[in-house]
Design a protein around this motif. Structure first.
Motif, short mmCIF file in Angstrom:
data_model
loop_
_atom_site.label_atom_id
_atom_site.label_comp_id
_atom_site.label_asym_id
_atom_site.label_seq_id
_atom_site.Cartn_x
_atom_site.Cartn_y
_atom_site.Cartn_z
N ASP A 74 37.54 21.70 29.43
CA ASP A 74 38.35 20.80 30.25
C ASP A 74 39.14 19.80 29.41
O ASP A 74 40.18 19.31 29.85
CB ASP A 74 37.48 20.04 31.25
N HIS A 75 38.63 19.45 28.24
CA HIS A 75 39.28 18.44 27.40
C HIS A 75 39.97 19.04 26.18
O HIS A 75 40.34 18.31 25.25
CB HIS A 75 38.25 17.39 26.96
N ASP A 76 40.17 20.34 26.18
CA ASP A 76 40.84 21.02 25.07
C ASP A 76 42.11 21.67 25.62
O ASP A 76 42.17 22.88 25.84
CB ASP A 76 39.89 22.06 24.46
N ARG A 77 43.14 20.84 25.83
CA ARG A 77 44.37 21.35 26.42
C ARG A 77 45.05 22.39 25.54
O ARG A 77 45.73 23.29 26.05
CB ARG A 77 45.35 20.20 26.68
N ALA A 122 28.18 19.71 14.04
CA ALA A 122 28.96 20.60 14.89
C ALA A 122 29.56 19.81 16.06
O ALA A 122 30.73 20.00 16.40
CB ALA A 122 28.09 21.74 15.42
N VAL A 123 28.77 18.93 16.65
CA VAL A 123 29.27 18.13 17.78
C VAL A 123 30.45 17.27 17.34
O VAL A 123 31.48 17.21 18.02
CB VAL A 123 28.13 17.27 18.38
N LEU A 124 30.32 16.60 16.20
CA LEU A 124 31.41 15.75 15.72
C LEU A 124 32.65 16.57 15.40
O LEU A 124 33.78 16.15 15.69
CB LEU A 124 30.97 14.96 14.48
N LYS A 125 32.47 17.73 14.80
CA LYS A 125 33.61 18.58 14.47
C LYS A 125 34.30 19.08 15.75
O LYS A 125 35.53 19.12 15.82
CB LYS A 125 33.15 19.75 13.60
N ILE A 126 33.51 19.44 16.75
CA ILE A 126 34.09 19.87 18.03
C ILE A 126 34.88 18.72 18.65
O ILE A 126 35.98 18.92 19.19
CB ILE A 126 32.97 20.36 18.98
N MET A 127 34.34 17.51 18.57
CA MET A 127 35.04 16.34 19.12
C MET A 127 36.40 16.13 18.45
O MET A 127 37.34 15.63 19.08
CB MET A 127 34.18 15.08 18.96
N LYS A 128 36.53 16.51 17.20
CA LYS A 128 37.81 16.35 16.49
C LYS A 128 38.86 17.32 17.01
O LYS A 128 40.06 17.08 16.86
CB LYS A 128 37.61 16.53 14.99
N TYR A 129 38.44 18.43 17.61
CA TYR A 129 39.37 19.43 18.11
C TYR A 129 39.88 19.12 19.52
O TYR A 129 40.90 19.66 19.93
CB TYR A 129 38.72 20.82 18.13
#
Length: 172
Positions: A74-77, A122-129
């Motif tokens: 939902d937050h990865d346009r 992994a969570v932090l890296k995903i948040m960067k995307y």
């Protein structure tokens, strides 16, 4: 009193460049697998030939994990992350590529073409995307020590079924 020192004690063996193919995050110290004759980077290179986007591996029967995947989608346009269940055949191969056991569903894993991240990394890296404000939040969260972030991550991960339940099958 005599101290016995093995003859090989003084020898230091350094792996050749062909043996070290993929960097795995520093927190990938538990449940790792031993090297075998299969080159998992080569075996899974087809996952990144046409589509260079990273792959998020998640526990497909965990309600918290499925909710996390829905949140990221939902937050990865820009649709910059792909998803794969840890329990799938592709997920197991990517786990092996990341230096993890194929049945290890203890952590979310983000697999990029040349590196893998687990647990809080992994969570932090995903948040960067994903979209704003999450990259900025990840920037500030990275200053928390890794052992603290992973301690918190592991406490939630170890109790995720009790707190959030599990489903019979993967929803994605």
């Amino acid at each position: 009193m005599a101290i016995l020192i093995p003859a090989s004690f003084g020898r230091l063996t350094v792996p050749s460049r062909t043996q070290v193919k993929l960097r795995v995050s520093a927190s990938a110290n538990q449940r790792t697998i031993r090297p075998n004759s299969v080159d998992w980077v080569k075996e899974t290179s087809s996952f990144f030939e046409e589509d260079k986007r990273p792959i998020m591996l998640f526990d497909g029967v965990c309600n918290l994990c499925n909710g996390g995947v829905k949140f990221v989608r939902d937050h990865d346009r820009n649709r910059s992350i792909r998803f794969e269940a840890l329990q799938s055949e592709a997920g197991k191969k990517l786990l092996m590529r990341s230096g993890r056991a194929p049945d290890d569903i203890s952590s979310v894993v983000l697999v990029e073409n040349d590196r893998s991240y687990i647990k809080s990394e992994a969570v932090l890296k995903i948040m960067k995307y994903i979209d704003l404000p999450f990259p900025q939040l990840a920037f500030f969260m990275q200053f928390a020590p890794l052992f603290v972030r992973d301690f918190l991550y592991e406490n939630v991960a170890n109790n995720r079924y009790a707190m959030f339940g599990r489903s019979d099958s993967c929803e994605i």
